[in-house]
Design a protein around this motif. Structure first.
Motif, PDB file in Angstrom:
ATOM      1  N   GLY A 254       0.839  -1.199   0.000  1.00 18.17           N
ATOM      2  CA  GLY A 254       0.000   0.000   0.000  1.00 18.17           C
ATOM      3  C   GLY A 254       0.867   1.240   0.000  1.00 18.17           C
ATOM      4  O   GLY A 254       2.088   1.180   0.096  1.00 18.17           O
ATOM      5  N   GLY A 255       0.246   2.393  -0.090  1.00 14.96           N
ATOM      6  CA  GLY A 255       0.964   3.657  -0.081  1.00 14.96           C
ATOM      7  C   GLY A 255       1.510   3.984   1.297  1.00 14.96           C
ATOM      8  O   GLY A 255       1.064   3.453   2.308  1.00 14.96           O
ATOM      9  N   ALA A 256       2.456   4.898   1.344  1.00 18.93           N
ATOM     10  CA  ALA A 256       3.066   5.283   2.619  1.00 18.93           C
ATOM     11  C   ALA A 256       2.917   6.780   2.828  1.00 18.93           C
ATOM     12  O   ALA A 256       2.749   7.540   1.876  1.00 18.93           O
ATOM     13  N   SER A 257       2.951   7.196   4.079  1.00 21.20           N
ATOM     14  CA  SER A 257       2.910   8.610   4.419  1.00 21.20           C
ATOM     15  C   SER A 257       3.783   8.850   5.638  1.00 21.20           C
ATOM     16  O   SER A 257       3.966   7.965   6.464  1.00 21.20           O
ATOM     17  N   VAL A 258       4.323  10.062   5.729  1.00 20.41           N
ATOM     18  CA  VAL A 258       5.110  10.437   6.893  1.00 20.41           C
ATOM     19  C   VAL A 258       4.176  11.234   7.801  1.00 20.41           C
ATOM     20  O   VAL A 258       3.395  12.053   7.341  1.00 20.41           O
ATOM     21  N   GLY A 259       4.220  10.915   9.083  1.00 21.30           N
ATOM     22  CA  GLY A 259       3.284  11.559   9.985  1.00 21.30           C
ATOM     23  C   GLY A 259       3.899  11.917  11.321  1.00 21.30           C
ATOM     24  O   GLY A 259       4.916  11.360  11.732  1.00 21.30           O
ATOM     25  N   ASP A 260       3.269  12.881  11.983  1.00 20.59           N
ATOM     26  CA  ASP A 260       3.646  13.257  13.344  1.00 20.59           C
ATOM     27  C   ASP A 260       2.850  12.377  14.296  1.00 20.59           C
ATOM     28  O   ASP A 260       1.619  12.428  14.322  1.00 20.59           O
ATOM     29  N   MET A 261       3.543  11.564  15.081  1.00 20.43           N
ATOM     30  CA  MET A 261       2.908  10.639  16.006  1.00 20.43           C
ATOM     31  C   MET A 261       3.036  11.185  17.423  1.00 20.43           C
ATOM     32  O   MET A 261       3.948  11.942  17.721  1.00 20.43           O
ATOM     33  N   ILE A 262       2.122  10.778  18.284  1.00 20.98           N
ATOM     34  CA  ILE A 262       2.189  11.116  19.703  1.00 20.98           C
ATOM     35  C   ILE A 262       1.884   9.859  20.494  1.00 20.98           C
ATOM     36  O   ILE A 262       0.979   9.105  20.159  1.00 20.98           O
ATOM     37  N   THR A 263       2.696   9.588  21.500  1.00 19.64           N
ATOM     38  CA  THR A 263       2.487   8.471  22.402  1.00 19.64           C
ATOM     39  C   THR A 263       2.090   9.036  23.755  1.00 19.64           C
ATOM     40  O   THR A 263       2.798   9.867  24.313  1.00 19.64           O
ATOM     41  N   LEU A 264       0.954   8.580  24.264  1.00 20.33           N
ATOM     42  CA  LEU A 264       0.421   9.076  25.528  1.00 20.33           C
ATOM     43  C   LEU A 264       0.339   7.917  26.515  1.00 20.33           C
ATOM     44  O   LEU A 264      -0.310   6.913  26.249  1.00 20.33           O
ATOM     45  N   THR A 265       1.030   8.049  27.641  1.00 20.28           N
ATOM     46  CA  THR A 265       1.006   7.039  28.697  1.00 20.28           C
ATOM     47  C   THR A 265       0.174   7.578  29.849  1.00 20.28           C
ATOM     48  O   THR A 265       0.420   8.679  30.331  1.00 20.28           O
TER      49      THR A 265
ATOM     50  N   VAL B 222      -4.949   9.381  34.210  1.00 24.14           N
ATOM     51  CA  VAL B 222      -4.272  10.669  34.296  1.00 24.14           C
ATOM     52  C   VAL B 222      -3.034  10.609  33.406  1.00 24.14           C
ATOM     53  O   VAL B 222      -2.181   9.741  33.603  1.00 24.14           O
ATOM     54  N   PRO B 223      -2.934  11.485  32.400  1.00 27.52           N
ATOM     55  CA  PRO B 223      -1.740  11.461  31.546  1.00 27.52           C
ATOM     56  C   PRO B 223      -0.498  11.862  32.339  1.00 27.52           C
ATOM     57  O   PRO B 223      -0.463  12.921  32.958  1.00 27.52           O
ATOM     58  N   ILE B 224       0.495  10.974  32.332  1.00 29.28           N
ATOM     59  CA  ILE B 224       1.717  11.263  33.076  1.00 29.28           C
ATOM     60  C   ILE B 224       2.916  11.482  32.161  1.00 29.28           C
ATOM     61  O   ILE B 224       3.920  12.037  32.590  1.00 29.28           O
ATOM     62  N   TYR B 225       2.833  11.032  30.901  1.00 30.87           N
ATOM     63  CA  TYR B 225       3.977  11.162  30.001  1.00 30.87           C
ATOM     64  C   TYR B 225       3.477  11.148  28.562  1.00 30.87           C
ATOM     65  O   TYR B 225       2.619  10.344  28.218  1.00 30.87           O
ATOM     66  N   TRP B 226       3.983  12.043  27.722  1.00 25.15           N
ATOM     67  CA  TRP B 226       3.694  11.993  26.309  1.00 25.15           C
ATOM     68  C   TRP B 226       4.945  12.344  25.537  1.00 25.15           C
ATOM     69  O   TRP B 226       5.795  13.085  25.993  1.00 25.15           O
ATOM     70  N   LYS B 227       5.039  11.774  24.346  1.00 20.34           N
ATOM     71  CA  LYS B 227       6.225  11.929  23.516  1.00 20.34           C
ATOM     72  C   LYS B 227       5.767  12.132  22.080  1.00 20.34           C
ATOM     73  O   LYS B 227       4.902  11.408  21.596  1.00 20.34           O
ATOM     74  N   SER B 228       6.331  13.117  21.397  1.00 24.00           N
ATOM     75  CA  SER B 228       6.042  13.359  19.989  1.00 24.00           C
ATOM     76  C   SER B 228       7.204  12.851  19.152  1.00 24.00           C
ATOM     77  O   SER B 228       8.362  13.031  19.521  1.00 24.00           O
ATOM     78  N   TRP B 229       6.890  12.216  18.013  1.00 27.77           N
ATOM     79  CA  TRP B 229       7.917  11.688  17.139  1.00 27.77           C
ATOM     80  C   TRP B 229       7.359  11.551  15.735  1.00 27.77           C
ATOM     81  O   TRP B 229       6.154  11.631  15.524  1.00 27.77           O
ATOM     82  N   LYS B 230       8.234  11.381  14.761  1.00 30.93           N
ATOM     83  CA  LYS B 230       7.838  11.219  13.365  1.00 30.93           C
ATOM     84  C   LYS B 230       7.997   9.758  12.964  1.00 30.93           C
ATOM     85  O   LYS B 230       8.888   9.070  13.443  1.00 30.93           O
TER      86      LYS B 230
END
Length: 68
Positions: free
Chosen positions: A29-40, A45-53
């Motif tokens: 299939g096709g591919a795309s580059v995206g901004d991801m966020i991981t929320l723990t 209660v959100p205690i940690y989040w990280k942004s990555w591509k």
């Protein structure tokens, strides 16, 4: 009295994406580059989040490559 609470979950979300040249190695299939966020979260209660591509397949959703 001791109380233990181990309700921890982790979610990944795709915030925005742009098409990129190339195909997925799993489903072709096709591919795309995206901004991801991981929320723990701990007890909802959100205690940690990280942004990555990452390069993500647009058809099957597989993460093909990630950039810290």
């Amino acid at each position: 009295m001791v109380c233990f609470c181990f309700m921890v979950d982790q979610k990944r979300r795709l915030r925005s994406s742009k098409p990129v040249a190339g195909t997925c190695s799993r489903c072709r299939g096709g591919a795309s580059v995206g901004d991801m966020i991981t929320l723990t979260r701990f007890c909802y209660v959100p205690i940690y989040w990280k942004s990555w591509k990452a390069i993500v397949c647009t058809f099957c959703g597989a993460i093909l490559k990630s950039y810290g």
